[in-house]
Every structure is written in C-alpha cells, then in structure tokens.
Design a protein around this motif. Structure first.
Motif, PDB file in Angstrom:
ATOM      1  N   THR A 187      -0.076   3.541   0.843  1.00 30.72           N
ATOM      2  CA  THR A 187      -0.309   4.679   2.758  1.00 30.72           C
ATOM      3  C   THR A 187      -0.572   3.626   3.822  1.00 30.72           C
ATOM      4  O   THR A 187      -1.430   2.234   4.051  1.00 30.72           O
ATOM      5  CB  THR A 187      -1.550   5.681   2.173  1.00 30.72           C
ATOM      6  OG1 THR A 187      -2.271   5.093   1.863  1.00 30.72           O
ATOM      7  CG2 THR A 187      -1.211   6.743   1.742  1.00 30.72           C
TER       8      THR A 187
ATOM      9  N   ILE B 129      -3.216   1.856   6.306  1.00 31.80           N
ATOM     10  CA  ILE B 129      -4.559   3.273   5.911  1.00 31.80           C
ATOM     11  C   ILE B 129      -4.859   2.854   4.547  1.00 31.80           C
ATOM     12  O   ILE B 129      -4.568   2.181   3.683  1.00 31.80           O
ATOM     13  CB  ILE B 129      -3.836   4.607   5.429  1.00 31.80           C
ATOM     14  CG1 ILE B 129      -3.177   5.235   7.090  1.00 31.80           C
ATOM     15  CG2 ILE B 129      -5.368   5.256   4.914  1.00 31.80           C
ATOM     16  CD1 ILE B 129      -3.153   6.797   6.444  1.00 31.80           C
TER      17      ILE B 129
ATOM     18  N   GLU C 282      -5.489  -0.281   3.692  1.00 32.36           N
ATOM     19  CA  GLU C 282      -5.502  -1.862   3.260  1.00 32.36           C
ATOM     20  C   GLU C 282      -6.185  -2.845   2.832  1.00 32.36           C
ATOM     21  O   GLU C 282      -6.237  -3.372   1.860  1.00 32.36           O
ATOM     22  CB  GLU C 282      -4.052  -2.313   4.017  1.00 32.36           C
ATOM     23  CG  GLU C 282      -2.954  -1.285   4.208  1.00 32.36           C
ATOM     24  CD  GLU C 282      -1.682  -1.403   4.956  1.00 32.36           C
ATOM     25  OE1 GLU C 282      -1.615  -1.536   5.856  1.00 32.36           O
ATOM     26  OE2 GLU C 282      -0.854  -1.097   4.994  1.00 32.36           O
TER      27      GLU C 282
ATOM     28  N   SER D 260       0.782  -1.099  -0.144  1.00 34.38           N
ATOM     29  CA  SER D 260      -0.355   0.059  -0.238  1.00 34.38           C
ATOM     30  C   SER D 260       0.971   1.966   0.407  1.00 34.38           C
ATOM     31  O   SER D 260       1.252   1.045   0.390  1.00 34.38           O
ATOM     32  CB  SER D 260      -0.869  -0.119   1.346  1.00 34.38           C
ATOM     33  OG  SER D 260      -1.503   1.404   1.625  1.00 34.38           O
TER      34      SER D 260
END
Length: 898
Positions: A306, A309, A311, A304
């Motif tokens: 981020t 977040i 995922e 991911s």
C-alpha cells in the motif's frame, strides 16, 4: 626447460585472469570498532573480542579471510594487522575518523593477496575519495601498505559503500560528492569506482569508472550510503534539515542508477538528521537511525503493498542515548552503535535488531554489554555482498520440520548440510526435523563456481511444555460426596520445565477431542468432576506456539473444614464511620496461621471470599480486605496441586459507635447553652479542650459554655474488642449583628445587616417585617427615624439605631388654613446633631430668618419683622455638626405661595 617454464607461466597467467573472487561470509566475522571494542561471529556464534588496539570516534572497517581469520582493520588513518600491530607503512592514511563511513576495505578480485582501503576526506583543501593498496607476500606475511593515499575524486562526503558484481568479477564502490566549484555547498555527484582487473594498469586494479549527476540534491556532507545485499539498490541518507532518504536502482552493466523512491526520515516540523542506514538481508526493508533531542529507529518497507501508507514504522526512541551506525552481520541481524551526545561519546553496549526481515521486529537497544570497551558512533563498514550469502530458515517447534534454503551473490550449484545434531544432508532446499528441542548451529558448505563457501546459522528448535507423568490435581471434598470444584489451570504446577505465565491451556474430556481441538471444556476455572478420579486431556501451547497434548487426573479427597477463631475489627477500621465495613489486614494473621497449621517451606496460605473460589483457587484476596461481616475461606496447600487444608474464619465488624455531634455549635445571647449527648449506647465519654488537651468531663452530657475547639472520645467494648471513636467540634461565640448599610433613596429606606442569621426589621419596635439580612421600607416619612432589628431564631442580640431623614418642603402656603402654613426642615434633633443652623435669604441675599437646633422645630411663617412677605422664591443654607463632629452643609430654594 625454458619452453616448459614459459608454458607454465602462461598457464598461471590465464588462471589469474579467469579466477573469480570468492565472496564468502566469514570475511566479516571480526569486527573492531569504537573504544577498543570487538566482536566475533565465527561458527555462527557471537563472542566479544578485547584484543583490539583501535579507538575511533566513528568510521572503521575490518576484513578476515574465508575461514574467518582476521587479516587487518583500520579507522581510515591507521591500519592494524592480525597481531594488532600497526601494519608496515600503515600510518597516516588520510581519512577523517569523525566520518561515519571514513573507510571501507575491498579485496582485489584478481589477486587474493591484495586489498584496497578506500577513505573519505571532506577537508576542502584536499578533499575526495582516496585509496591505499595492501599487499600480502612472502616479505610481508602480515601485509604492508604498498600504495598510499592515491586520489580518485576531487570531492567527497563521508559516504562510501561497495558491492560485488559477479557479472564481470569486479567490486563497485560508490561515494557521493560534487563537481564544479569548490565553493558549491550541495552534492549531487555519485562516483562509481571499479575494483578489478584493469588491462592498462595490471598493478593497480582500481579506477573511477563513472560520475553520475543526480537530479536529487544532498545538502550535508554527513549521512550514510548503503548498497542492498543483493546489489540492486542504493540508499542515500541526508543528515540535513530535510532528512530525506533516496533509493536508487543500481545497474551493474552500465554503472548507472535510476531513481526509484524517496521518503522523509523525520516528521512534520520535526526533521531527523540521518545517522545510519542498513538493509535487511533479503533487501526488502531499510532501517534508519537519526537523532534530534530524541534518538529514533525506523523501519521502512521498500516495496509496500500500500504505497505511502505505513511505509515508515517507528521501532524505538530513546532520550538517554544516541542511535548511531547500523550494520548487517553474517547472522542476518542488524547491529546498532550506541553513543552519548557529548565527548567522549562512549556507551558500554550496542543494540541489536534480532529479526529485521519479520513484520514484528524484536529490537533490544542494549543487547550486547561490552566489557573493558565501549561503543561510539560507528560500526565497521563492509562490502554488502558478503551478507547476501546466508542460510534461510525460521526457528520452529522441534516436532515440526524446519525448511532450509540458501541465498548467495551468485548461482549455488551444490550444498552440504550439517544440522548440529549429528545429521547431514545434500541439496539446495532441505527439510529437517529435530528429535529434541535445543539451540543448534547449522553449517552449510555451498559451491559457487569453483569456490566452496562455509555458511552458519543458529537455529532454535523450540521445546514443548510437558506434565509430570501421572500428575494428579487434588481437591478437597468438604461434604464427602466425591464431587468438588476444580481450577484446571492449576495443572501448571505439574509442568516439568520452567513455568511461564504466557502458556495457554485448553482442556478436553477425551484424547481425540484434544487432538482434533473440538468439544473444549468451557468452564476450566470452575470445573466440577463427574467421576473420582477423572482423567482430563490438555493442549498446552507455549509462548512460541508449540503445542503438546498431555493428560492428568483430578481427584477428590475428603477433608473436614477447620473452624478458626473469628477476626474482629471496629466499624471505623477502614477510616469510614457507620458504613458497617471493616478493614481486615490478613497479613497480620499469617504468623498466627503459620504456627497453627505448622506451615512448611513448600506450602502457602491463600484467602478467598467464597467456598467456590477457595476450592477452585481463583480470585485470591489481597492482604488488605474491606468487607462487612462475612466468612473468610482459607486454603493451605503445596504448589503441587494437592488438596491441602481448608479452613474458615468469621470476619466480624462491630457495630458503629453512637456519636451524633455536629462540626460546630453557636452560643446564643437569648437562649440557654446547648447540652451535647455523647451517645447512650457507649461505655465511656471523655470531653477535652482541644487547644490544651485538658479533660473537661467524663459524663455523657456536656454543656457548652465557652467558645473554643473541643473533642469528644467515646469507647465501647464489644466482642472483647474496645472500639473508639472521636469527634472534634467548634463552639462559636455569640454573634452581635451590625448594620452594614442604611441608605435613603427618595422616600425608600434600605437596610442591610451583617450577621449569621435571618432578621426581622421594624421602625416602631412593634411591627416587624422581613426574614433576611436586608429589608426596604417604602414611603418613609422624613424626620428622625428609629430602626429595630431582631434575630428570627431568637439567638443573636437585637440591635437598633436612629437616623436622620432630612427633608424640607418645596413650597408652603402661610394662609392660616391649617395646611402647609410653615416651612420646616425635618430630620434634625439634638440626639443626632450637636449644632444646627438654617438661614433663609431672599433673592437679594438678605437674611430673613435663622433656625437653631432649639428653634428648628418651630418653622418659619413667611414673615420678616412681623411683616408678611410676598409670594416669591426664597433660598436657604443649612450647616449641621453631628455627634461625631462631622459638618454637613446643604442649600436650596423653595416657594412661598399665599
């Protein structure tokens, strides 16, 4: 001759040693699973198979040759050959079929005639990972079990997976178990099993290569393990209450792993035991199924951008079925087993994740309906490297070039392409543009080392939306000026292919504007033509994003408006009185209009609020239309954009009927009976007794005499329509108020009335006070008091009562000065009491004087036998019997002062 034979033997042996396994794609083309279910992926097309003989709760595996021809399949206990017969010696393998990954089939990379069936067994009495060897030869062309149930490990869970390692031409099978005491209830031993040439055991090329003790602990024998197709990752799911998934990097050269990351497949306070795991073909995404009271399918982004977040993404849930095993297929789609929570588990469908590599996932939980078979918990378990070999391409519009590339377990040196439209090409990265839209099966013959591998992929070249040549959109000109209003979106009637609601249209004055997508017409639904006819250009975008620039003509045709008879309704047709809004059920007019206009099968009738809406065919009305008096516009036309016929119909709402009747009326004792007026503008009046339906009067005026429930029905004929209105009302009987309470506090008299009006209060029937249901008189003189109450509205009957305000002085002064000369008990008379006796005592208890009901008003002068008594305190005792035979007793003392 002998030397030559020896030489050839040496050459053959050498060939076997350097021959590398051919990991194609067709080896996974035949799936057998569930309750006699099967599917086939040959030549890039999916078809159902109903020739299988296997019924299994969960675990299974199958294998085909490089041409996609079935070799055999198994549930880990029985092996069936390609003829669906039990293979020679193919019974009594020791897997537990309830395990989701009870078995996996691995080819011998050094001999294409040999295969290994690995099985998992949890039974503590003899648990572990086992192998059985399948050999094909001249004596056994359908295969036979050469070696059976050889033990590789002394413990196991139900998890087993495998991948091909091209670096050393071996397969790596990995399972999860434990080492140490059999009583240990957790698992952290990762077993790496090598399948390939073993110098010391040339007839048995399989061995436990490494045992890795993981720092992470698994708490359940249930769960799934999967290699990623690129062979670089291992995902392990735990079906315990922690519902964790762990991802490891796998190192082929050292047969070791490194922990990479983990995540929880469930939610806070809602763990989800893991059922299935599967990587996407590009090894970038991991899909997870699990079941509690609800079935869940999640997508996990491995890398991911981020971290931590979004995922884990929820794809689907179900309360009707359980989500079972996940398995990647040669078409790069992921298939999902469906089952029920109770035995026999069977569900007649499996689900499909159609595009697992895309950001937005297309998932159908019941995509494939199984005939004469059913899905259970499991799907076949395969060596994941087979799915590394694939054609990479995206569906696109047929007029765009589609880019084709390849992926494989090892280096591709050459590729030959067949695009399914008669065109071919050579190269590793190819672009191809289709001339026509359609679905094509693309074939790539790739070369890896000395092996040629056949790959297939279904490609869709999306169509465009095209208009009929020289299509005209006609509009009626009702004032003969050659100008009218058009709804350009009606051009969808001119589409050649199937009409789709999600097509997008953008309109332009010139072809160049349409090509450049500039100067868009900003009012296409109310467009006014500037010439007659006028050419309009349009960009039509399909739901798949394919754009076509086309053109059509708009033309204005002279048309006289047809005036139809009015449609008249009563004011209360919408069940609301006096709002001058009527309810027009336009559906009731369809039959009449069909006959009037002689409607044909390809014509339709629509209703509109305004002329502009009718001409532009926008905002059609529903059949139930609430409106005040207005004009309705009606269009009769064909679904081909022609002008058709325009008509108007006046919608008339008759005036509201005059009826001013309240919900209830009160009869009064002191007033004349009410007379109701049924409304002077009405034509008829009918007054009914609602309790029995008896007609009481047909007159306009009606006197209310008796209490009860009544109904009035009035009618009025207007515009040849008889309208009716009714009202039910209640007549209340006269009310006689009653005293609710009368209380004396000190010298204050508090009075409360129970009645339906407002009241005035008096103690002399002359002076009245108050305007309520209660009143208080202050400083009332003790004695017998009369209370008078009357209705301020002069409707209810007046009432009165008499009360006794009993009081005695605390002292008296019998000195003949005219003040307080007698001791008297006030508030007792023969109207209120049947009997009264008051006895006076001195402090020694001697009786000094006795009052009776007849003598109580005379008082006591402080004498005993005509002798004046001295100053002192004296006592009394009173006994009273009222008119209701209730006894009242009171005692006290007072002072005599001379």
């Amino acid at each position: 001759m002998s030397l030559l034979t020896r030489k050839n033997s040496l050459i053959l042996t050498f060939t076997i040693i350097i021959n590398f396994a051919c990991i194609a794609q067709n080896e996974t083309n035949n799936w057998y699973f569930g309750d006699y279910a099967g599917i086939n992926f040959n030549n890039g097309e999916l078809s159902q198979l109903n020739d299988g003989n296997m019924s299994t709760v969960a675990g299974c595996s199958s294998i085909s040759n490089s041409d996609g021809q079935l070799l055999f399949y198994t549930n880990g206990q029985t092996v069936w050959n390609k003829n669906h017969e039990v293979m020679t010696n193919g019974n009594d393998l020791n897997a537990e079929v309830e395990n989701n990954q009870s078995t996996i089939i691995i080819p011998d990379p050094s001999d294409i005639n040999n295969y290994y069936i690995l099985t998992t067994r949890l039974d503590e009495a003899y648990s572990g990972i086992f192998y059985s060897k399948v050999v094909f030869n001249a004596q056994h062309p359908l295969g036979h079990i050469f070696t059976k149930n050889r033990r590789l490990t002394t413990s196991s869970t139900q998890r087993i997976t495998a991948v091909y390692s091209p670096q050393d031409n071996t397969y790596k099978a990995v399972g999860l178990g434990k080492i140490g005491s059999p009583s240990e209830t957790t698992f952290n031993a990762l077993f790496v099993i090598n399948v390939g040439t073993i110098v010391n055991a040339p007839n048995n090329n399989i061995t436990l290569e490494n045992t890795i003790l993981l720092e992470e602990t698994f708490y359940s024998t249930l769960g799934t393990i999967k290699f990623s197709p690129n062979g670089q990752l291992i995902a392990i799911g735990d079906s315990s209450s922690n519902s964790n998934v762990y991802i490891y990097d796998f190192h082929h050269s050292s047969n070791s792993v490194t922990f990479q990351q983990s995540f929880n497949a469930g939610y806070l306070f809602n763990p989800i035991p893991i059922e299935g795991l599967e990587f996407s073909a590009d090894s970038e995404f991991l899909y997870i199924t699990g079941n509690t009271y609800v079935a869940y399918l999640h997508k996990y982004i491995i890398n991911s951008p981020t971290p931590y977040i979004n995922e884990k993404i929820l794809i689907a849930t179900s309360e009707d079925i359980e989500f079972g095993a996940l398995q990647l297929a040669s078409d790069s789609k992921i298939y999902m087993a469906n089952y029920l929570s109770d035995i026999p588990y069977n569900v007649n469908s499996i689900g499909v994740i159609n595009n697992p590599e895309d950001e937005i996932v297309n998932f159908n939980p019941s995509s494939i309906e199984l005939t004469n078979s059913a899905s259970a918990k499991g799907l076949p378990n395969f060596v994941t490297s087979y799915f590394k070999n694939r054609i990479i391409a995206k569906n696109d519009c047929f007029y765009d070039s589609i880019n084709f590339s390849l992926d494989a377990y090892d280096t591709i040196t050459d590729a030959y392409w067949e695009f399914g439209d008669g065109n071919t090409a050579n190269g590793l990265n190819i672009s191809h543009q289709y001339v026509e839209s359609g679905t094509y099966i693309v074939r790539a013959l790739i070369t890896i080392g000395n092996n040629q591998i056949e790959l297939f992929k279904k490609i869709k070249a999306y169509p465009i939306a095209e208009l009929t040549d020289d299509y005209y959109l006609s509009q009626c000109d009702i004032n003969n000026d050659g100008i009218s209003s058009f709804n350009l979106f009606e051009v969808y009637n001119g589409l050649q292919n199937d009409i789709r609601d999600d097509y997008q249209f953008q309109f332009y004055y010139t072809q160049q504007d349409a090509i450049n997508q500039t100067n868009i017409i900003d009012n296409p639904d109310y467009f006014t033509n500037s010439s007659n006819p006028q050419q309009i250009f349009v960009n039509i975008t399909t739901e798949l994003g394919c754009i076509n620039t086309d053109s059509f003509f708009i033309e204005v045709l002279s048309q006289n408006v047809v005036i139809l008879d009015p449609y008249i309704v009563c004011d209360n047709s919408n069940e609301i009185f006096e709002d001058q809004i009527g309810r027009f059920n336009l559906a009731n007019k369809l039959e009449e209009l069909n006959l009037f206009f002689n409607i044909e099968d390809d014509e339709y009738i629509r209703f509109y609020r305004t002329e502009e809406d009718a001409l532009s065919n926008t905002n059609p009305l529903y059949f139930q239309y609430d409106t005040d008096t207005t004009t309705l516009w009606i269009v009769v036309r064909k679904e081909n954009g022609d002008c058709g016929t325009i008509a108007t119909m006046d919608l008339i709402v008759n005036q509201a009927l005059d009826l001013d009747i309240d919900d209830n009326y009160q009869l009064c004792e002191l007033e004349p009976n009410p007379i109701l007026d049924g409304g002077g503008d009405n034509d008829t009046w009918s007054w009914y007794d609602s309790t029995n339906g008896v007609l009481l009067s047909n007159q306009r005026l009606f006197e209310l005499i008796n209490p009860g429930v009544y109904e009035i029905v009035v009618t009025k004929l207007e515009n040849d329509l008889l309208c009716t209105r009714s009202k039910t009302f209640e007549v209340l009987a006269p009310i006689i108020p009653v005293f609710e309470s009368i209380d004396i506090e000190g010298t204050n008299l508090e009075i409360s009335i129970n009645g339906n009006s407002q009241y005035e209060f008096s103690l002399n029937n002359q002076d009245f006070f108050g305007q309520s249901t209660a009143f208080t008189f202050y400083d009332v003189t003790p004695g017998v008091i009369e209370i008078f109450v009357r209705d301020i509205n002069n409707c209810e009957q007046s009432i009165q009562t008499e009360i006794s305000f009993i009081h005695y002085p605390k002292f008296f002064t019998p000195n003949n000065d005219g003040n307080n000369d007698m001791w008297i008990v006030y508030g007792i008379n023969d109207n209120l009491y049947k009997k009264a006796e008051v006895t006076i005592y001195d402090r020694f208890g001697k009786i000094l004087y006795v009052f009776t009901l007849k003598t109580i008003h005379q008082g006591w002068r402080g004498e005993y036998n005509n002798v004046l008594l001295p100053n002192s305190d004296y006592w009394f005792k009173a006994q009273l019997i009222d008119q209701n035979d209730r006894m009242i007793q009171k005692s006290g003392h007072f002072t005599l002062k001379r």
